[in-house]
Design a protein around this motif. Structure first.
Motif, short mmCIF file in Angstrom:
data_model
loop_
_atom_site.label_atom_id
_atom_site.label_comp_id
_atom_site.label_asym_id
_atom_site.label_seq_id
_atom_site.Cartn_x
_atom_site.Cartn_y
_atom_site.Cartn_z
N TYR A 189 15.33 4.88 12.39
CA TYR A 189 14.44 4.11 11.49
C TYR A 189 14.73 2.71 11.32
CZ TYR A 189 12.28 8.68 11.24
OH TYR A 189 11.48 10.06 11.25
N GLU A 249 14.73 -1.69 7.34
CA GLU A 249 14.19 -2.02 5.93
C GLU A 249 13.49 -0.67 5.49
OE1 GLU A 249 13.60 -3.82 8.85
OE2 GLU A 249 14.60 -5.43 8.22
N SER A 250 12.96 0.02 6.27
CA SER A 250 12.16 1.51 6.03
C SER A 250 13.03 2.32 5.44
CB SER A 250 11.11 1.64 7.07
OG SER A 250 11.86 2.25 8.18
N ASN A 259 13.90 1.56 1.59
CA ASN A 259 13.16 2.16 0.74
C ASN A 259 13.09 3.52 0.75
OD1 ASN A 259 12.29 -0.56 0.31
ND2 ASN A 259 10.68 -0.55 1.95
N PHE A 260 13.14 4.37 1.99
CA PHE A 260 13.31 5.82 1.94
C PHE A 260 14.26 6.27 1.10
CE2 PHE A 260 15.16 9.36 4.19
CZ PHE A 260 14.37 10.24 3.94
N ILE A 284 5.45 9.08 0.00
CA ILE A 284 5.07 7.85 0.37
C ILE A 284 6.04 7.01 1.36
CG2 ILE A 284 4.33 5.49 -0.57
CD1 ILE A 284 2.95 6.96 -2.51
N ALA A 285 7.37 7.10 0.82
CA ALA A 285 8.50 6.45 1.51
C ALA A 285 8.86 7.29 3.05
CB ALA A 285 9.90 6.64 0.78
N LYS A 336 6.35 8.66 4.93
CA LYS A 336 5.25 8.33 5.56
C LYS A 336 5.30 6.85 6.12
CE LYS A 336 2.10 11.79 3.63
NZ LYS A 336 1.04 11.90 2.85
N ALA A 337 6.14 5.91 5.38
CA ALA A 337 6.20 4.71 5.52
C ALA A 337 7.51 4.23 6.59
CB ALA A 337 6.30 3.76 4.12
N LEU A 338 8.34 5.33 6.97
CA LEU A 338 9.51 5.10 7.71
C LEU A 338 8.92 4.54 9.19
CD1 LEU A 338 11.61 8.28 7.00
CD2 LEU A 338 12.26 5.83 6.77
N GLU A 339 9.33 3.52 9.64
CA GLU A 339 9.22 2.94 10.89
C GLU A 339 10.26 3.30 11.95
OE1 GLU A 339 8.40 -1.23 10.67
OE2 GLU A 339 7.44 -1.03 8.71
#
Length: 188
Positions: free
Chosen positions: A125, A128-129, A132-133, A163-164, A166-169
Motif C-alpha cells: 500500500y 499515506e494510506s 492512516n491505517f 474505514i481506514a 477500505k481507504a488503503l490504496e
C-alpha cells in the motif's frame, strides 16, 4: 364449591384455570428494609455508571435502562413495598445486562477488525494510506485492550479501522522495471 391449596416456592404471579375459570394468583409478602435499600442502591449506581453518551446512538434507549432506573427509584421510595414489587422493579438488572451485551459485542467487533487488519502488508500500500491505517489499527488495539473503554469508544474504533482498511490504496506497479528498458520494445 372447590378448595384450592397452592404452595408457592417463590414470589411471583401466575395464572391457572380450574373448571374453565381463569384465576390470577399472586404470591407476595412485605419487602424488608434491606430489599428496598438494595434496589435503591442498584438504581443509584446504574444511574451514575451507565451513561447514554458511552453507548452507540439508540442503544441506550432500546435497553430500557432509563425506565428501569425510574421504576426502581419509584418503588424504593414507597413507604410500603412488597417483594413482588421489588422483583418486578428489578427489570433494572435485565436492562443493565443488555447494555453489558452491547459492550461485549463492541469488543468482539473491534477484535474482528483487528484480525482483518493484521492480514494487510505495508509493502502492498501507499505510504499515506498505510499511515492512516496504522494509526486506526493502533487506536483499535488500544480500545480493545482498555478495561475502561465504553461501548461507543469500541464501536468508533472498529468503524475507524474499517474505514481506514477500505481507504488503503494499493501501490502502483513500478514501470521502470519492465523488460523493455524504456525503449518501447525496440531493440536497436
Amino acid at each position: 364449591e372447590a378448595t384450592v391449596t397452592i404452595k408457592a416456592n417463590e414470589i411471583g404471579r401466575t395464572t391457572t384455570v380450574i373448571d374453565g375459570v381463569t384465576y390470577n394468583i399472586v404470591c407476595d409478602e412485605p419487602a424488608t428494609v434491606n430489599d428496598k435499600t438494595t434496589l435503591s442502591t442498584d438504581a443509584q449506581v446504574a444511574e451514575r455508571t451507565y451513561l447514554e453518551k458511552d453507548y452507540p446512538e439508540g442503544t441506550f434507549a432500546k435497553s430500557g435502562i432509563a425506565e428501569a432506573i425510574a421504576k426502581a427509584k419509584e418503588v424504593a421510595q414507597k413507604e410500603k413495598v412488597t417483594k413482588l414489587e421489588i422483583k418486578e422493579a428489578d427489570a433494572l438488572k435485565k436492562a443493565l445486562g443488555k447494555l453489558d451485551e452491547v459492550k461485549a459485542s463492541g469488543k468482539t467487533e473491534v477484535q474482528t477488525k483487528i484480525a482483518q487488519a493484521a492480514e494487510k502488508k505495508e509493502a502492498d500500500y501507499t505510504k499515506e494510506s498505510w499511515a492512516n491505517f496504522a494509526k486506526a489499527k493502533r487506536d483499535a488495539e488500544m480500545a480493545f485492550a482498555s478495561e475502561t473503554a465504553t461501548a461507543k469508544q469500541l464501536k468508533d474504533a472498529a468503524d475507524a479501522l474499517d474505514i481506514a482498511m477500505k481507504a488503503l490504496e494499493a501501490k502502483k506497479p513500478d514501470n521502470n522495471n519492465d523488460n523493455n528498458n524504456g525503449n518501447n520494445g525496440n531493440n536497436n
